[in-house]
Design a protein around this motif. Structure first.
Motif, PDB file in Angstrom:
ATOM      1  N   ASP A   1       0.854  -1.183   0.000  1.00 12.78           N
ATOM      2  CA  ASP A   1       0.000   0.000   0.000  1.00 12.78           C
ATOM      3  C   ASP A   1       0.893   1.236   0.000  1.00 12.78           C
ATOM      4  OD1 ASP A   1      -2.129   1.731   0.173  1.00 12.78           O
ATOM      5  OD2 ASP A   1      -2.365   1.507   2.342  1.00 12.78           O
ATOM      6  N   PRO A   2       1.489   1.561  -1.152  1.00 12.14           N
ATOM      7  CA  PRO A   2       2.523   2.606  -1.184  1.00 12.14           C
ATOM      8  C   PRO A   2       1.979   3.991  -0.884  1.00 12.14           C
ATOM      9  CG  PRO A   2       1.944   1.955  -3.407  1.00 12.14           C
ATOM     10  CD  PRO A   2       1.253   0.989  -2.483  1.00 12.14           C
ATOM     11  N   LEU A   3       2.728   4.720  -0.078  1.00 10.50           N
ATOM     12  CA  LEU A   3       2.403   6.105   0.215  1.00 10.50           C
ATOM     13  C   LEU A   3       2.744   6.993  -0.970  1.00 10.50           C
ATOM     14  CD1 LEU A   3       1.370   7.878   2.591  1.00 10.50           C
ATOM     15  CD2 LEU A   3       3.763   8.276   3.182  1.00 10.50           C
ATOM     16  N   LEU A   4       3.780   6.616  -1.693  1.00 12.02           N
ATOM     17  CA  LEU A   4       4.203   7.334  -2.895  1.00 12.02           C
ATOM     18  C   LEU A   4       4.816   6.333  -3.861  1.00 12.02           C
ATOM     19  CD1 LEU A   4       7.612   7.747  -2.884  1.00 12.02           C
ATOM     20  CD2 LEU A   4       6.970   9.139  -0.913  1.00 12.02           C
ATOM     21  N   ILE A   5       4.819   6.682  -5.137  1.00 10.90           N
ATOM     22  CA  ILE A   5       5.414   5.831  -6.164  1.00 10.90           C
ATOM     23  C   ILE A   5       6.424   6.664  -6.938  1.00 10.90           C
ATOM     24  CG2 ILE A   5       5.014   4.493  -8.258  1.00 10.90           C
ATOM     25  CD1 ILE A   5       2.270   3.781  -7.201  1.00 10.90           C
ATOM     26  N   ASP A   6       7.663   6.221  -6.927  1.00  4.10           N
ATOM     27  CA  ASP A   6       8.733   6.868  -7.677  1.00  4.10           C
ATOM     28  C   ASP A   6       9.145   5.916  -8.798  1.00  4.10           C
ATOM     29  OD1 ASP A   6      11.044   8.011  -8.675  1.00  4.10           O
ATOM     30  OD2 ASP A   6      11.729   8.718  -6.716  1.00  4.10           O
ATOM     31  N   PRO A   7       8.674   6.129 -10.024  1.00  7.42           N
ATOM     32  CA  PRO A   7       8.936   5.181 -11.111  1.00  7.42           C
ATOM     33  C   PRO A   7      10.354   5.214 -11.649  1.00  7.42           C
ATOM     34  CG  PRO A   7       7.730   7.069 -11.938  1.00  7.42           C
ATOM     35  CD  PRO A   7       7.811   7.246 -10.455  1.00  7.42           C
ATOM     36  N   TYR A   8      11.145   6.219 -11.250  1.00 10.93           N
ATOM     37  CA  TYR A   8      12.482   6.379 -11.827  1.00 10.93           C
ATOM     38  C   TYR A   8      13.617   6.102 -10.843  1.00 10.93           C
ATOM     39  CZ  TYR A   8       9.642   8.841 -15.249  1.00 10.93           C
ATOM     40  OH  TYR A   8       8.682   9.160 -16.167  1.00 10.93           O
ATOM     41  N   VAL A   9      13.291   5.967  -9.554  1.00 12.97           N
ATOM     42  CA  VAL A   9      14.352   5.896  -8.557  1.00 12.97           C
ATOM     43  C   VAL A   9      15.219   4.664  -8.712  1.00 12.97           C
ATOM     44  CG1 VAL A   9      12.953   4.712  -6.816  1.00 12.97           C
ATOM     45  CG2 VAL A   9      14.835   6.211  -6.100  1.00 12.97           C
ATOM     46  N   GLY A  10      14.658   3.561  -9.254  1.00 14.12           N
ATOM     47  CA  GLY A  10      15.431   2.332  -9.382  1.00 14.12           C
ATOM     48  C   GLY A  10      16.688   2.482 -10.210  1.00 14.12           C
ATOM     49  N   CYS A  11      16.655   3.339 -11.234  1.00 11.17           N
ATOM     50  CA  CYS A  11      17.824   3.499 -12.100  1.00 11.17           C
ATOM     51  C   CYS A  11      18.954   4.247 -11.418  1.00 11.17           C
ATOM     52  CB  CYS A  11      17.436   4.205 -13.400  1.00 11.17           C
ATOM     53  SG  CYS A  11      17.080   5.981 -13.219  1.00 11.17           S
ATOM     54  N   LEU A  12      18.671   4.886 -10.284  1.00 12.96           N
ATOM     55  CA  LEU A  12      19.682   5.674  -9.579  1.00 12.96           C
ATOM     56  C   LEU A  12      20.482   4.866  -8.577  1.00 12.96           C
ATOM     57  CD1 LEU A  12      17.510   8.850  -8.833  1.00 12.96           C
ATOM     58  CD2 LEU A  12      19.106   8.501 -10.735  1.00 12.96           C
ATOM     59  N   LEU A  13      20.006   3.668  -8.248  1.00 12.75           N
ATOM     60  CA  LEU A  13      20.635   2.886  -7.192  1.00 12.75           C
ATOM     61  C   LEU A  13      21.626   1.888  -7.762  1.00 12.75           C
ATOM     62  CD1 LEU A  13      17.468   2.264  -5.026  1.00 12.75           C
ATOM     63  CD2 LEU A  13      19.312   3.880  -4.588  1.00 12.75           C
ATOM     64  N   PRO A  14      22.805   1.796  -7.151  1.00 16.24           N
ATOM     65  CA  PRO A  14      23.829   0.861  -7.654  1.00 16.24           C
ATOM     66  C   PRO A  14      23.476  -0.586  -7.397  1.00 16.24           C
ATOM     67  CG  PRO A  14      24.563   1.911  -5.623  1.00 16.24           C
ATOM     68  CD  PRO A  14      23.294   2.596  -6.016  1.00 16.24           C
ATOM     69  N   TYR A  15      22.689  -0.836  -6.367  1.00 20.25           N
ATOM     70  CA  TYR A  15      22.304  -2.208  -6.038  1.00 20.25           C
ATOM     71  C   TYR A  15      21.107  -2.165  -5.103  1.00 20.25           C
ATOM     72  CZ  TYR A  15      24.926  -1.002  -1.857  1.00 20.25           C
ATOM     73  OH  TYR A  15      25.396  -0.363  -0.734  1.00 20.25           O
ATOM     74  N   ASN A  16      20.371  -3.290  -5.020  1.00 18.56           N
ATOM     75  CA  ASN A  16      19.259  -3.443  -4.085  1.00 18.56           C
ATOM     76  C   ASN A  16      19.422  -4.784  -3.393  1.00 18.56           C
ATOM     77  OD1 ASN A  16      17.777  -1.052  -4.927  1.00 18.56           O
ATOM     78  ND2 ASN A  16      17.446  -2.165  -6.836  1.00 18.56           N
ATOM     79  N   THR A  17      19.315  -4.776  -2.103  1.00 19.52           N
ATOM     80  CA  THR A  17      19.436  -6.024  -1.359  1.00 19.52           C
ATOM     81  C   THR A  17      18.064  -6.536  -0.968  1.00 19.52           C
ATOM     82  OG1 THR A  17      19.569  -4.868   0.760  1.00 19.52           O
ATOM     83  CG2 THR A  17      21.644  -5.269  -0.399  1.00 19.52           C
ATOM     84  N   PRO A  18      17.888  -7.841  -0.799  1.00 21.27           N
ATOM     85  CA  PRO A  18      16.592  -8.376  -0.379  1.00 21.27           C
ATOM     86  C   PRO A  18      16.122  -7.777   0.945  1.00 21.27           C
ATOM     87  CG  PRO A  18      18.012 -10.137  -1.145  1.00 21.27           C
ATOM     88  CD  PRO A  18      18.860  -8.904  -1.072  1.00 21.27           C
ATOM     89  N   GLU A  19      17.074  -7.481   1.837  1.00 17.86           N
ATOM     90  CA  GLU A  19      16.693  -6.906   3.121  1.00 17.86           C
ATOM     91  C   GLU A  19      16.012  -5.556   2.926  1.00 17.86           C
ATOM     92  OE1 GLU A  19      19.719  -9.903   3.617  1.00 17.86           O
ATOM     93  OE2 GLU A  19      19.649  -8.077   2.408  1.00 17.86           O
ATOM     94  N   ASP A  20      16.479  -4.761   1.944  1.00 19.04           N
ATOM     95  CA  ASP A  20      15.879  -3.465   1.694  1.00 19.04           C
ATOM     96  C   ASP A  20      14.408  -3.593   1.329  1.00 19.04           C
ATOM     97  OD1 ASP A  20      18.861  -2.165   0.100  1.00 19.04           O
ATOM     98  OD2 ASP A  20      18.230  -2.112   2.186  1.00 19.04           O
ATOM     99  N   MET A  21      14.080  -4.591   0.514  1.00 15.05           N
ATOM    100  CA  MET A  21      12.735  -4.734  -0.003  1.00 15.05           C
ATOM    101  C   MET A  21      11.807  -5.464   0.973  1.00 15.05           C
ATOM    102  SD  MET A  21      13.318  -3.083  -2.658  1.00 15.05           S
ATOM    103  CE  MET A  21      11.657  -3.171  -3.305  1.00 15.05           C
TER     104      MET A  21
END
Length: 323
Positions: free
Chosen positions: A62-82
Motif C-alpha cells: 500500500d505505497p504512500l508514494l510511487i517513484d517510477p524512476y528511482v530504481g535506475c539511480l541505485l547501484p544495487y538493491n538487497t533483499p533486506e531493503d525490499m
C-alpha cells in the motif's frame, strides 16, 4: 504554516560534527564537500539511502508514494531493503512535501516557479504532475546531478510537456544571480523546497535562508527537511526537546522574515491514514517544516523604488512647468 518533527535514521548529521567547527559561508562549506563526492562520501551515501527508501516504499503493498524512476539511480538493491515494509518517516515527509507543493501551486494564481534544493537524486521534476509552464530550478551538487541525469534520461524520464527544468550547481559562487540568469524572477510567486541538500552546519542553512529571503516574494512558501542535529538546544526528555526545538526554530526563521509552526509527526501519519512511522532508537533525526515569507523580495523592493522615483520625478517636472 506547518512543521513536522520526525524521527528517522541516524546519519550523524551526514557524518559531520558541529563541535569545534568554525563558522563559514554556505559556499565554502559546499565547495569543500563537492570535490570529494564518491561512493564513500557521507552526503552521497545519505542520498542513496533516501533513494532506497523511496524504492522500498514504491514496492510496498500500500505505497504512500510511487517513484517510477528511482530504481535506475541505485547501484544495487538487497533483499533486506525490499523485505522491510515499515513506513519510514522520510517517506511520510516526501509525501507531505509532494502534496503541499502541488496543492499550493493549484491554489495560488501565477505560481509557476519551483526551486528544489536537493541531494541531486531527487526525481520530483519527472514524477510530479506539474502545471503547464512551470519552471523548475534544481539546486544540487553538480557531480551527483550529472551522474543521475544520465541515468534518468536513459530510463526515459522527462519533465511534463510545457514545463522546463534548470540545474543550478550548489557549489556555484553566486546562486542568486545564476537563478536570475536562468529565468527566476523575484517579482513573481515561487515555492521553495529543501530536502537533502548537503549542509555541514547551521551557518550553511542560515545562508540558504538569506538567499531565499532575498529572492522570494512576500507570501511565498519554503518547506522541507532540516537535520535536527543543527538545532541549538540542550538534550532532555521528548516533551522538553520538542518545545525547545519549536522555540529555536521560530527565532531562527523569524530572523530571516519567515513564520513557521510545528506539528506532531503522529498527527501527519494519522492524516494520511497510515500507521505511525517507524522510529529510530529515540533519536530525532529531522524536522519537516513549512514557512511563509513575510517580507518583500529584493526585486519587489527595487521595482517599487524605481516606481517611486519615477513618480517623484514626474511631480518635480509638473511643479517646474507651473513656475
Amino acid at each position: 504554516m506547518e512543521v513536522l518533527a520526525g524521527l528517522g535514521w541516524r546519519v550523524d548529521c551526514w557524518g559531520l560534527s558541529r563541535g569545534g567547527r568554525s563558522s563559514s559561508t554556505y559556499l565554502n562549506n559546499i565547495r569543500a564537500g563537492a570535490a570529494s563526492f564518491n561512493e564513500n562520501d557521507p552526503f552521497f551515501q545519505a542520498a542513496i539511502q533516501r533513494a532506497s527508501l523511496r524504492l522500498r516504499e514504491s514496492h510496498s503493498p500500500d505505497p504512500l508514494l510511487i517513484d517510477p524512476y528511482v530504481g535506475c539511480l541505485l547501484p544495487y538493491n538487497t533483499p533486506e531493503d525490499m523485505e522491510d515494509q515499515q513506513l519510514h518517516p522520510y517517506c511520510l515527509a516526501t509525501k507531505f512535501i509532494d502534496d503541499k507543493l502541488l496543492q499550493t501551486m493549484q491554489s495560488t494564481d501565477g505560481l509557476k516557479q519551483v526551486v528544489l534544493l536537493t541531494d541531486g537524486l531527487d526525481t520530483r521534476p519527472y514524477r510530479l504532475n506539474w502545471p503547464t509552464s512551470t519552471l523548475i530550478f534544481n539546486v544540487c551538487p553538480e557531480k551527483v546531478f550529472r551522474g543521475a541525469l544520465q541515468k534518468l534520461q536513459g530510463a526515459g524520464a522527462k519533465v511534463p510537456r510545457g514545463c522546463m527544468s534548470f540545474h543550478v550547481p550548489s557549489d556555484s559562487f553566486d546562486i542568486e544571480n545564476i537563478l536570475r540568469s536562468k529565468g527566476f524572477s523575484g517579482t513573481r510567486p515561487s515555492i521553495w523546497v529543501f530536502q537533502g541538500l548537503p549542509i555541514v552546519n547551521l551557518e550553511s542553512f542560515k545562508d540558504i535562508l538569506s538567499i531565499i529571503s532575498n529572492l522570494a516574494m512576500k507570501g511565498c512558501l519554503f518547506l522541507g527537511e532540516l537535520p535536527v542535529c543543527l538545532a541549538e538546544i540542550d538534550a532532555g526528555d521528548q516533551v522538553c526537546a520538542l518545545s525547545a526545538t519549536k522555540k529555536w526554530l521560530d527565532v531562527l526563521f523569524m530572523s530571516y522574515g519567515f513564520r513557521v509552526k510545528m506539528i506532531e509527526y503522529d498527527e501527519v501519519a494519522r492524516n494520511l491514514r497510515k500507521d505511525s512511522a517507524k522510529r529510530a532508537s529515540g533519536v530525532g533525526a529531522s524536522i519537516l517544516f513549512v514557512a511563509e515569507h513575510l517580507c518583500f523580495s529584493d526585486d519587489q523592493m527595487e521595482t517599487w523604488r524605481t516606481e517611486f522615483q519615477r513618480i517623484e520625478e514626474e511631480g518635480d517636472e509638473e511643479g517646474f512647468e507651473e513656475l
